[in-house]
Design a protein around this motif. Structure first.
Motif, mmCIF file in Angstrom:
data_model
loop_
_atom_site.group_PDB
_atom_site.id
_atom_site.type_symbol
_atom_site.label_atom_id
_atom_site.label_comp_id
_atom_site.label_asym_id
_atom_site.label_seq_id
_atom_site.Cartn_x
_atom_site.Cartn_y
_atom_site.Cartn_z
ATOM 1 N N LEU A 118 0.844 -1.183 0.000
ATOM 2 C CA LEU A 118 0.000 0.000 0.000
ATOM 3 C C LEU A 118 0.886 1.242 0.000
ATOM 4 O O LEU A 118 1.771 1.382 0.848
ATOM 5 C CB LEU A 118 -0.887 0.004 1.246
ATOM 6 N N ILE A 119 0.652 2.121 -0.965
ATOM 7 C CA ILE A 119 1.420 3.361 -1.030
ATOM 8 C C ILE A 119 0.463 4.531 -1.189
ATOM 9 O O ILE A 119 -0.713 4.363 -1.494
ATOM 10 C CB ILE A 119 2.453 3.361 -2.184
ATOM 11 N N SER A 120 0.963 5.718 -0.968
ATOM 12 C CA SER A 120 0.140 6.915 -1.046
ATOM 13 C C SER A 120 -0.240 7.211 -2.493
ATOM 14 O O SER A 120 0.563 7.038 -3.417
ATOM 15 C CB SER A 120 0.908 8.110 -0.465
ATOM 16 N N ARG A 121 -1.463 7.690 -2.689
ATOM 17 C CA ARG A 121 -1.912 8.101 -4.015
ATOM 18 C C ARG A 121 -1.083 9.272 -4.535
ATOM 19 O O ARG A 121 -0.967 9.480 -5.753
ATOM 20 C CB ARG A 121 -3.395 8.490 -3.923
ATOM 21 N N GLU A 122 -0.453 10.023 -3.638
ATOM 22 C CA GLU A 122 0.321 11.195 -4.048
ATOM 23 C C GLU A 122 1.648 10.824 -4.701
ATOM 24 O O GLU A 122 2.261 11.645 -5.381
ATOM 25 C CB GLU A 122 0.575 12.093 -2.836
ATOM 26 N N VAL A 123 2.097 9.594 -4.503
ATOM 27 C CA VAL A 123 3.366 9.174 -5.083
ATOM 28 C C VAL A 123 3.197 8.971 -6.589
ATOM 29 O O VAL A 123 2.238 8.347 -7.047
ATOM 30 C CB VAL A 123 3.859 7.868 -4.428
ATOM 31 N N VAL A 124 4.109 9.505 -7.365
ATOM 32 C CA VAL A 124 4.073 9.374 -8.823
ATOM 33 C C VAL A 124 4.809 8.097 -9.211
ATOM 34 O O VAL A 124 5.995 7.928 -8.906
ATOM 35 C CB VAL A 124 4.735 10.590 -9.501
ATOM 36 N N LEU A 125 4.082 7.186 -9.877
ATOM 37 C CA LEU A 125 4.671 5.884 -10.211
ATOM 38 C C LEU A 125 5.915 6.013 -11.088
ATOM 39 O O LEU A 125 6.862 5.241 -10.948
ATOM 40 C CB LEU A 125 3.639 5.003 -10.903
ATOM 41 N N ASP A 187 -4.598 -0.039 -11.729
ATOM 42 C CA ASP A 187 -5.035 0.773 -10.581
ATOM 43 C C ASP A 187 -6.157 0.052 -9.840
ATOM 44 O O ASP A 187 -7.337 0.232 -10.128
ATOM 45 C CB ASP A 187 -5.492 2.143 -11.072
ATOM 46 N N GLU A 188 -5.779 -0.747 -8.881
ATOM 47 C CA GLU A 188 -6.712 -1.567 -8.111
ATOM 48 C C GLU A 188 -6.294 -1.501 -6.642
ATOM 49 O O GLU A 188 -5.680 -2.421 -6.114
ATOM 50 C CB GLU A 188 -6.674 -3.000 -8.635
ATOM 51 N N PRO A 189 -6.615 -0.396 -5.947
ATOM 52 C CA PRO A 189 -6.042 -0.171 -4.620
ATOM 53 C C PRO A 189 -6.648 -1.013 -3.508
ATOM 54 O O PRO A 189 -6.050 -1.136 -2.439
ATOM 55 C CB PRO A 189 -6.329 1.315 -4.370
ATOM 56 N N HIS A 190 -7.851 -1.599 -3.720
ATOM 57 C CA HIS A 190 -8.553 -2.317 -2.643
ATOM 58 C C HIS A 190 -8.665 -1.437 -1.397
ATOM 59 O O HIS A 190 -8.474 -1.893 -0.267
ATOM 60 C CB HIS A 190 -7.842 -3.632 -2.298
ATOM 61 N N GLY A 191 -8.940 -0.186 -1.622
ATOM 62 C CA GLY A 191 -9.059 0.784 -0.540
ATOM 63 C C GLY A 191 -9.539 2.108 -1.113
ATOM 64 O O GLY A 191 -9.993 2.174 -2.270
ATOM 65 N N ASP A 192 -9.450 3.151 -0.337
ATOM 66 C CA ASP A 192 -9.870 4.483 -0.757
ATOM 67 C C ASP A 192 -8.952 4.961 -1.877
ATOM 68 O O ASP A 192 -7.781 5.292 -1.642
ATOM 69 C CB ASP A 192 -9.812 5.427 0.443
ATOM 70 N N SER A 193 -9.485 5.027 -3.083
ATOM 71 C CA SER A 193 -8.654 5.374 -4.249
ATOM 72 C C SER A 193 -8.181 6.816 -4.230
ATOM 73 O O SER A 193 -7.273 7.185 -4.980
ATOM 74 C CB SER A 193 -9.417 5.094 -5.550
ATOM 75 N N ARG A 195 -6.854 8.111 -1.550
ATOM 76 C CA ARG A 195 -5.724 8.129 -0.622
ATOM 77 C C ARG A 195 -4.645 7.110 -0.974
ATOM 78 O O ARG A 195 -3.464 7.346 -0.725
ATOM 79 C CB ARG A 195 -6.218 7.821 0.797
ATOM 80 N N PHE A 196 -5.055 5.979 -1.538
ATOM 81 C CA PHE A 196 -4.125 4.848 -1.656
ATOM 82 C C PHE A 196 -3.955 4.373 -3.093
ATOM 83 O O PHE A 196 -4.831 4.538 -3.941
ATOM 84 C CB PHE A 196 -4.630 3.662 -0.820
ATOM 85 N N ARG A 197 -2.825 3.758 -3.298
ATOM 86 C CA ARG A 197 -2.525 3.033 -4.527
ATOM 87 C C ARG A 197 -1.872 1.717 -4.122
ATOM 88 O O ARG A 197 -1.207 1.642 -3.085
ATOM 89 C CB ARG A 197 -1.571 3.845 -5.414
ATOM 90 N N ARG A 198 -2.066 0.686 -4.930
ATOM 91 C CA ARG A 198 -1.432 -0.605 -4.651
ATOM 92 C C ARG A 198 -0.221 -0.792 -5.558
ATOM 93 O O ARG A 198 -0.342 -0.758 -6.776
ATOM 94 C CB ARG A 198 -2.421 -1.753 -4.856
ATOM 95 N N GLU A 225 9.436 3.050 1.787
ATOM 96 C CA GLU A 225 9.438 4.047 2.856
ATOM 97 C C GLU A 225 10.325 5.233 2.495
ATOM 98 O O GLU A 225 9.949 6.402 2.685
ATOM 99 C CB GLU A 225 9.924 3.424 4.161
ATOM 100 N N MET A 226 11.498 4.942 1.993
ATOM 101 C CA MET A 226 12.423 6.023 1.644
ATOM 102 C C MET A 226 11.866 6.884 0.519
ATOM 103 O O MET A 226 11.942 8.118 0.561
ATOM 104 C CB MET A 226 13.786 5.436 1.256
ATOM 105 N N LEU A 227 11.277 6.239 -0.485
ATOM 106 C CA LEU A 227 10.750 6.981 -1.619
ATOM 107 C C LEU A 227 9.559 7.846 -1.207
ATOM 108 O O LEU A 227 9.451 9.007 -1.625
ATOM 109 C CB LEU A 227 10.353 6.012 -2.730
ATOM 110 N N GLU A 228 8.673 7.299 -0.382
ATOM 111 C CA GLU A 228 7.514 8.085 0.060
ATOM 112 C C GLU A 228 7.932 9.264 0.937
ATOM 113 O O GLU A 228 7.299 10.319 0.925
ATOM 114 C CB GLU A 228 6.532 7.195 0.812
ATOM 115 N N ALA A 229 8.986 9.066 1.714
ATOM 116 C CA ALA A 229 9.455 10.124 2.610
ATOM 117 C C ALA A 229 10.328 11.153 1.902
ATOM 118 O O ALA A 229 10.720 12.156 2.507
ATOM 119 C CB ALA A 229 10.231 9.503 3.777
ATOM 120 N N GLY A 230 10.648 10.928 0.635
ATOM 121 C CA GLY A 230 11.539 11.844 -0.071
ATOM 122 C C GLY A 230 12.978 11.737 0.391
ATOM 123 O O GLY A 230 13.770 12.669 0.204
#
Length: 458
Positions: A118-125, A187-193, A195-198, A225-230
């Motif tokens: 599970l990763i943040s929707r804000e992260v650019v793939l 794009d199938e997050p199995h959660g709040d689309s 907020r989240f991306r899978r 973790e490192m990528l999401e935290a910048g």
């Protein structure tokens, strides 16, 4: 996070009898499931999904987990659950049923072990892929399952690091079977689309050694973790990653030179060293009191030890932790007796037997029992995971719902996000946060089931 594991299946019978095909064995294996649930695609009491996948492969997808050791326990519980089904099938078929947790059969067909994060929707793939592709094509050095690759028109039979390296054809794609990418972007997050991306990774091997599993998932968790935290990571984007992943698989000392898009070259081992060094620095920045800190510290320590062993050529020193090194040591002993030819059919048999999940029969389990393959967790955690859902995630609510429904003989259906009661009146709730382990809305569903339990027809 979660793991999807597809199993290879076959059976042997008396030579005088008709041989059984995989589809026939798989149907028999799922008969108790179909008899109880009227389906071969179900959610188990421990909140994992069990189903019969394309190609007659039994598959288990774990419930949502929030720690490395928890995920490993549920992955191992899946092995035990399908092995129980295999034992029942043996009695009804009067045959010996084999389930293999590997990724390639004797005909060259591939089946997977898929990782979900599970990763943040804000992260650019696209930004993620620049760092993840060089990491993932070299990750096989630390957690590949190893394989005796058969001879081809251009290559002799040889030992390779990874079973999946030859089975991927793109770096990043929304396809799964048509082109089989390293990272699947469907794009199938199995959660709040919102907020989240899978993050769906399909390049990894199935692991028999628990420390190898920990390295595979733990190192990926640290990268995300490192990528999401910048957090600052080295720019190691590799030219032609699909070509290079195959080269790395055939070079167990990690010396394959990789051309970097930014210029210059680095060996596969050095790429891993740089990512490992970043992970070690990141450990010092992670929040105090995080329950996964101990697990991830163990991962970073083992990761560094494995890289040092590869650099020195001392593969024996990691044979108790890394699948490919354990299997290589085992195969080398046989190869010496068989004249040194990797093409000898006996070696392919030993290779396959390493992945047999039956306790006491599979060679990986034999190595564990002899103290030659290390553990990461204890049996008690696996036993709990067989019958009880992960208590710290949304999976717990799914497990509670299924438990109440079964006790009340209620007609319900579930998927990853929804729970539905069909009668006497339809009640449906959707739970979009995978971190929620309790909800008043679930309590209302459970109360409704309990209130109407007495009205279930005999």
């Amino acid at each position: 996070m979660g793991i999807e594991t597809e199993y290879g299946i076959t059976a042997t019978v008396d030579p005088q009898r008709r041989q059984l095909g995989p589809d026939e064995v798989a149907r028999e294996l799922f008969k108790p499931v179909v008899a109880e649930y009227s389906s071969s695609n179900i959610f188990l009491p421990n909140a994992s999904r069990l189903y019969l996948d394309v190609g007659s492969h039994p598959e288990v997808a774990t419930g949502e987990c929030d720690s490395l050791s928890q995920l490993l326990a549920y992955e191992r519980a899946g092995d035990a659950i399908v092995d129980d089904l295999a034992r029942q099938a043996e009695r009804s078929l009067d045959a010996t049923v084999y389930l293999f947790k590997n990724n390639v059969d004797s005909a060259g067909n591939s089946y997977g072990c898929h990782e979900n994060y599970l990763i943040s929707r804000e992260v650019v793939l696209k930004d993620l892929s620049r760092s993840l592709l060089p990491f993932l094509i070299t990750r096989q050095l630390i957690c590949g399952a190893g394989m005796v690759a058969p001879a081809t028109a251009t290559r002799p039979a040889q030992f390779v690091l990874s079973q999946r390296a030859d089975q991927v054809w793109e770096g990043v794609s929304s396809a799964t079977t048509r082109s089989r990418p390293i990272i699947n972007t469907r794009d199938e997050p199995h959660g709040d689309s919102k907020r989240f991306r899978r993050m769906h990774v399909i390049v990894g091997d199935s692991n028999m050694a628990e420390p190898s599993f920990a390295l595979k998932v733990g190192s990926m968790l640290l990268m995300l973790e490192m990528l999401e935290a910048g957090f600052e990571l080295p720019n190691l984007e590799v030219a032609d990653p699909i070509v290079r992943i195959r080269d790395i698989a055939r070079d167990i000392d990690g010396s394959t030179e990789l051309e970097l898009v930014a210029g210059g070259t680095l060996s596969a081992l050095e790429v891993q060293r740089q990512f490992h060094a970043a992970a070690a620095r990141w450990l010092e920045h992670r929040p105090d009191g995080d329950p996964s800190q101990e697990d991830l510290a163990r991962v970073v320590a083992l990761w560094g030890r494995v890289l040092d062993a590869i650099g020195s050529g001392n593969y024996a020193s990691i044979a108790a932790d890394v699948d490919w090194a354990a299997k290589l040591a085992l195969l080398e002993r046989y190869r010496e007796r068989l004249g040194g030819d990797w093409a000898h059919p006996k070696l392919a048999q030993v290779d396959l037997a390493y992945h047999d999940i039956r306790p006491g029969r599979g060679l990986a389990d034999v190595l564990v029992r002899r103290g030659m393959l290390n553990r990461w967790i204890g049996d008690a955690a696996i036993t709990r995971a067989r019958d009880s859902a992960p208590p710290t995630t949304r999976a717990w609510m799914r497990g509670q719902f299924l438990e109440h429904a079964r006790a009340a003989q209620a007609h319900v259906t579930v998927d990853w996000t929804r729970m539905k009661i069909h009668r006497p009146e339809v009640r449906v709730e959707e739970f979009l946060d995978p971190f929620d382990a309790a909800s008043p809305r679930l309590d209302a569903l459970l109360n409704y089931i309990d209130e109407h339990a007495a009205n279930v027809p005999e």
